[in-house]
Design a protein around this motif. Structure first.
Motif, mmCIF file in Angstrom:
data_model
loop_
_atom_site.group_PDB
_atom_site.id
_atom_site.type_symbol
_atom_site.label_atom_id
_atom_site.label_comp_id
_atom_site.label_asym_id
_atom_site.label_seq_id
_atom_site.Cartn_x
_atom_site.Cartn_y
_atom_site.Cartn_z
ATOM 1 N N ILE A 260 -2.184 -3.570 0.393
ATOM 2 C CA ILE A 260 -3.551 -3.233 0.014
ATOM 3 C C ILE A 260 -4.492 -4.300 0.563
ATOM 4 O O ILE A 260 -4.265 -5.500 0.379
ATOM 5 C CB ILE A 260 -3.676 -3.130 -1.519
ATOM 6 C CG1 ILE A 260 -2.801 -1.985 -2.052
ATOM 7 C CG2 ILE A 260 -5.129 -2.913 -1.934
ATOM 8 C CD1 ILE A 260 -2.784 -1.884 -3.561
ATOM 9 N N ASP A 261 -5.534 -3.871 1.257
ATOM 10 C CA ASP A 261 -6.471 -4.810 1.875
ATOM 11 C C ASP A 261 -7.134 -5.692 0.824
ATOM 12 O O ASP A 261 -7.488 -5.225 -0.264
ATOM 13 C CB ASP A 261 -7.557 -4.045 2.634
ATOM 14 C CG ASP A 261 -7.009 -3.331 3.862
ATOM 15 O OD1 ASP A 261 -5.910 -3.701 4.311
ATOM 16 O OD2 ASP A 261 -7.676 -2.390 4.351
ATOM 17 N N ASP B 25 -5.404 0.562 3.242
ATOM 18 C CA ASP B 25 -4.722 -0.331 4.191
ATOM 19 C C ASP B 25 -5.247 -0.037 5.585
ATOM 20 O O ASP B 25 -4.611 0.639 6.394
ATOM 21 C CB ASP B 25 -3.202 -0.123 4.130
ATOM 22 C CG ASP B 25 -2.460 -0.940 5.185
ATOM 23 O OD1 ASP B 25 -2.998 -1.993 5.590
ATOM 24 O OD2 ASP B 25 -1.372 -0.522 5.617
ATOM 25 N N TYR C 213 0.847 -1.191 0.000
ATOM 26 C CA TYR C 213 0.000 0.000 0.000
ATOM 27 C C TYR C 213 0.881 1.238 0.000
ATOM 28 O O TYR C 213 1.751 1.393 0.858
ATOM 29 C CB TYR C 213 -0.936 0.045 1.209
ATOM 30 C CG TYR C 213 -1.638 1.382 1.308
ATOM 31 C CD1 TYR C 213 -2.715 1.669 0.473
ATOM 32 C CD2 TYR C 213 -1.176 2.362 2.188
ATOM 33 C CE1 TYR C 213 -3.340 2.910 0.526
ATOM 34 C CE2 TYR C 213 -1.804 3.600 2.245
ATOM 35 C CZ TYR C 213 -2.873 3.875 1.403
ATOM 36 O OH TYR C 213 -3.476 5.102 1.438
ATOM 37 N N ASN D 233 0.595 -2.650 5.816
ATOM 38 C CA ASN D 233 1.326 -2.016 4.704
ATOM 39 C C ASN D 233 1.044 -2.673 3.352
ATOM 40 O O ASN D 233 1.798 -2.452 2.399
ATOM 41 C CB ASN D 233 2.842 -2.019 4.973
ATOM 42 C CG ASN D 233 3.216 -1.203 6.194
ATOM 43 O OD1 ASN D 233 2.692 -0.113 6.400
ATOM 44 N ND2 ASN D 233 4.095 -1.754 7.017
#
Length: 453
Positions: free
Chosen positions: A288-289, A281, A212, A286
């Motif tokens: 990307i979800d 995030d 992210y 750190n």
């Protein structure tokens, strides 16, 4: 008794007549070439890497290392021994429906052409060429489509080898070609196959655990060089025995691209907004979800075909030579305006045969613009050529539809979060990686597994 004898003789005569005039009897000569009875002259066109793909433009999209073809046209022509005078031309404009599947060495398609009457070849040596291409191609195919039988006279047509095909697009397009030498003996027939193999390279990135970074929008696979035209020549016309298996001495390293640009090129650009609902995030790792945030992209008729949290991008590439001192492939995380937030070097593994075999003087053959030559230096893990009919992949992606290999499209969705992991479908993690490792695949000759740095 006499009546029975006469009936048997009549039956034998009728069978003999039928065999000569109505069907062809094939006899294996012990060297993989078939001779035929009654002086029949037969050429079998074989295009490697069969399958039914879904095309979104000319040719087909590259979604995996699966061996496929979606060409509609095959053109065959026969020249004299010097390769200049064209004595026979044949067009097949419905290849996928008029040809038949064959299993020798791989999953391809084939069609048989018999030369009859005035088309029969006189005793002597010939060169046979064939090219398979798509409708509405992005290549300028004039050099292929305008090949015609040579007519005697002042303005007679002369064929030129090593045809150059300019490309109107910025990325490659799949095309197949092959050549063979044919010797016709007086009074003898023949049956001989000409094998067409893929003339372009391919590259893809199949990754997960995307870092992210604020403003991140694209993952881009970029190159150190780019060619804009394809050269049809120096063919590797062999029936490959397995998709990406290496095939021993049949593996060739050929850069058949020309008309290069001074700068590199984006092979593919992956829009992260097509794969994630939001670039965020919230859990603080750190990355990307992915939970409840992965967009489950629908690439084939509404069916997701990728592992949860992953992204994919790939294209066919006109082969190009490595640039000394420059990284051949780089994966970049960028903003929408192109600003690079992070990058990874994409390397060949130290044991990759493109690196190790060249140390044993198996050089890369390339087109100079006038003739074929060989590189005087070896390839390296960082600086390597993208060569014909080799696939360079980050991550493992063996099938377009990993839940039902070889069948496309699949009526059901694959498991987006498989347990255990699918060894044929495994995106590469970008988390804590500095270098990526490429893998190359064919029927496809070789599938290269690339490393991220």
């Amino acid at each position: 008794m006499r009546k029975k004898y006469l009936l048997e003789m009549a039956l034998m005569a009728s069978l003999s007549f039928y065999s000569c005039d109505k069907e062809v009897i094939y006899v294996q000569d012990g060297e993989g070439v078939e001779s035929v009875a009654a002086g029949a002259q037969i050429i079998t066109l074989q295009v490697e890497n069969g399958g039914d793909g879904l095309a979104t433009r000319a040719g087909r999209p590259l979604y995996s290392a699966e061996a496929k073809q979606t060409i509609e046209n095959v053109k065959l022509w026969i020249c004299d021994a010097d390769g200049k005078v064209v004595v026979y031309v044949k067009n097949i404009n419905d290849w996928n429906t008029s040809s038949a599947a064959y299993e020798t060495g791989g999953h391809g398609r084939q069609a048989t052409i018999e030369l009859k009457d005035a088309d029969k070849l006189a005793a002597g040596s010939y060169k046979v060429y064939a090219v398979g291409y798509s409708n509405s191609s992005d290549y300028d195919l004039s050099a292929v489509t305008e090949v015609k039988k040579t007519e005697e006279g002042e303005g007679k047509y002369t064929f030129k080898e090593n045809m150059v095909l300019p490309l109107s697009n910025t990325v490659g397009e799949e095309i197949f070609a092959g050549q063979m030498v044919l010797r016709v003996e007086d009074g003898k027939g023949f049956k001989k196959p000409i094998v067409l193999n893929r003339q372009v390279a391919g590259a893809f990135a199949y990754v997960k655990d995307i870092p992210y970074m604020a403003g991140a929008k694209y993952l881009k696979l970029v190159t150190s060089a780019q060619n804009q035209s394809l050269v049809l020549g120096k063919f590797n016309s062999v029936d490959l025995t397995g998709n990406g298996s290496g095939n021993g001495t049949n593996v060739k390293y050929v850069v058949n691209g020309t008309n290069g640009k001074s700068e590199g090129n984006e092979i593919c650009s992956i829009d992260l907004n097509e794969w994630f609902t939001t670039i965020k995030d919230e859990n603080g790792d750190n990355l990307i979800d992915t939970d409840n945030n992965w967009a489950k992209p629908e690439k084939y008729k509404g069916h997701a075909l990728f592992e949860k949290g992953s992204v994919f991008g790939g294209e066919f590439v006109i082969p190009f030579a490595h640039v000394d001192g420059k990284q051949t492939l780089t994966l970049q995380l960028t903003k929408g305006n192109g600003d690079v937030l992070r990058s990874w070097k994409v390397n060949l593994g130290s044991a990759d045969e493109q690196v190790t075999s060249n140390e044993n003087n198996n050089k890369v053959t390339y087109w100079t613009g006038l003739a074929w030559d060989e590189y005087a230096t070896v390839e390296s893990a960082n600086s390597y050529s993208l060569v014909r009919n080799h696939l360079y992949g980050i991550g493992t992606r063996m099938y377009d539809n990993p839940s039902n290999p070889g069948v496309d499209p699949n009526p059901g969705d694959p498991d987006p979060d498989p347990t255990p992991e699918n060894p044929n479908d495994k995106p590469e993690s970008l988390n804590n990686k500095q270098e990526l490792v490429l893998k190359v695949n064919d029927n496809w000759e070789v599938i290269h597994g690339m490393e991220l740095e």
